[in-house]
Write a protein that holds these residues in place. Structure first.
Motif, PDB file in Angstrom:
ATOM      1  N   SER A   9      66.830 -82.601 -34.127  1.00  9.52           N
ATOM      2  CA  SER A   9      65.796 -81.583 -33.901  1.00  9.52           C
ATOM      3  C   SER A   9      65.114 -81.316 -35.239  1.00  9.52           C
ATOM      4  CB  SER A   9      66.402 -80.282 -33.373  1.00  9.52           C
ATOM      5  OG  SER A   9      66.951 -80.450 -32.089  1.00  9.52           O
TER       6      SER A   9
ATOM      7  N   GLU B 250      63.403 -84.438 -31.262  1.00 10.05           N
ATOM      8  CA  GLU B 250      62.427 -83.463 -30.777  1.00 10.05           C
ATOM      9  C   GLU B 250      61.840 -82.778 -32.014  1.00 10.05           C
ATOM     10  OE1 GLU B 250      64.318 -80.434 -28.439  1.00 10.05           O
ATOM     11  OE2 GLU B 250      65.782 -79.935 -29.999  1.00 10.05           O
TER      12      GLU B 250
ATOM     13  N   ARG C  97      57.736 -85.297 -27.153  1.00 11.93           N
ATOM     14  CA  ARG C  97      58.790 -84.870 -28.088  1.00 11.93           C
ATOM     15  C   ARG C  97      58.340 -83.675 -28.918  1.00 11.93           C
ATOM     16  NH1 ARG C  97      59.770 -90.509 -31.042  1.00 11.93           N
ATOM     17  NH2 ARG C  97      57.492 -90.249 -31.104  1.00 11.93           N
TER      18      ARG C  97
END
Length: 328
Positions: free
Chosen positions: A5, A33, A58
């Motif tokens: 992330s 992401e 994403r």
């Protein structure tokens, strides 16, 4: 669940956001992401990001009222689902292999934090200097990290979050979040990270491009609280070294001197047309005057620190150096 992330607080970076997003999309590693937290930004950043999100799912966008980068990073951390967390600034950009190579290192050594190097660059994208650890170094215990902490701090940028890949479980388990401080919250965060850290990898390669001297950045404006914020950081460092029973007196002396130097630059920003006499008066009225009397020349071991010490001891020389561009 994505492997990584990427979390970015967004405020007033319309001019740079495309470059940042493109460097993320161009990663050779695609299992991530990208969480953009719009921190009450008044420009067109959100519109630009929404256009990118239409092409790449994403990219995730959250918008909230302005509360500062620390709050935004915490918010992004709450929304994240990745195994690893990477905090990035939206006015900077990254090399295409950052995620693939750093994740590979983190997996191989099973670390809680992997720290790598960066380039500092000016607004024209010209690399001015690189900063990275001299060699690959793996630490597998908190005492071993503590033993080398001052060396690690001196050879790397410990304060910044953007030169580190963090294991999400490590952050969550230890309740590690950014504190409520407008500037310097990343330094306080990483000091607490090192307090809890047991497995660290230092990677001797630069992947991050740090943009210097951006207009409208927090560091380009006068901040009436910067000295107090800086003392909070030094106090946290002192507490950590005391916990580890490390004699960091000389190291802390240098940190205090750097804070005074930083505060001189902050004071210089207070007025557009400052004079030497006005600068001396503002320094005399500032809290850093008392700290200056406690800083010893004997602690200044490098040419850089000796020069800094001379400039803060002689504000008229500091003014001259600032005027002719030797101090930025």
């Amino acid at each position: 669940m994505p492997r990584v992330s990427i979390i970015l607080p967004v405020f007033n970076v319309e001019e740079y956001i495309d470059r940042c997003v493109n460097s993320i999309i161009d990663q050779t590693f695609d299992d991530f992401e990208a969480i953009f937290v719009i921190d009450g930004s008044p420009d067109k950043c959100e519109e630009i990001l929404k256009e990118h999100s239409k092409k790449d799912n994403r990219i995730k966008i959250f918008s909230r009222s302005n509360a500062g980068s620390g709050y935004s990073r915490n918010y992004g951390l709450d929304k994240s689902t990745g195994e690893y967390i990477y905090f990035m600034d939206p006015d900077d950009w990254i090399d295409p292999t950052l995620l693939s190579e750093v994740v590979n290192y983190a997996d191989k050594y099973q670390v809680e934090v992997a720290m790598f190097g960066y380039w500092s660059e000016n607004a024209q994208n010209k690399k001015s200097k690189s900063f990275s650890n001299p060699q690959l170094k793996y630490y597998k215990s908190n005492p071993s990290i503590a033993k080398d902490f001052i060396k690690i701090f001196t050879e790397n940028v410990v304060y910044a979050p953007w030169n580190k890949l963090y294991k999400r479980d490590f952050l969550v388990k230890n309740n590690l979040t950014f504190p409520n401080q407008k500037t310097g919250q990343d330094a306080l965060f990483n000091i607490e990270v090192f307090r809890k850290l047991s497995k660290l990898l230092l990677i001797p390669k630069c992947y991050y491009h740090y943009c210097l001297f951006r207009d409208n950045s927090a560091g380009s404006k006068f901040n009436p609280s910067s000295y107090d914020f800086g003392m909070n950081i030094i106090s946290s460092l002192e507490d950590l070294l005391t916990l580890w029973e490390i004699d960091g007196s000389q190291f802390l002396e240098v940190k205090k001197m750097e804070l005074i130097f930083s505060e001189y630059k902050n004071i210089y920003r207070k007025e557009a047309k400052i004079t030497p006499k006005k600068l001396l008066m503002l320094i005399d009225e500032s809290a850093c005057k008392d700290l200056l009397s406690n800083v010893s020349f004997n602690s200044m071991q490098t040419k850089r620190n000796i020069l800094m010490y001379i400039l803060v001891k002689k504000p008229s020389l500091f003014y001259l150096a600032k005027k002719i561009g030797l101090v930025i």
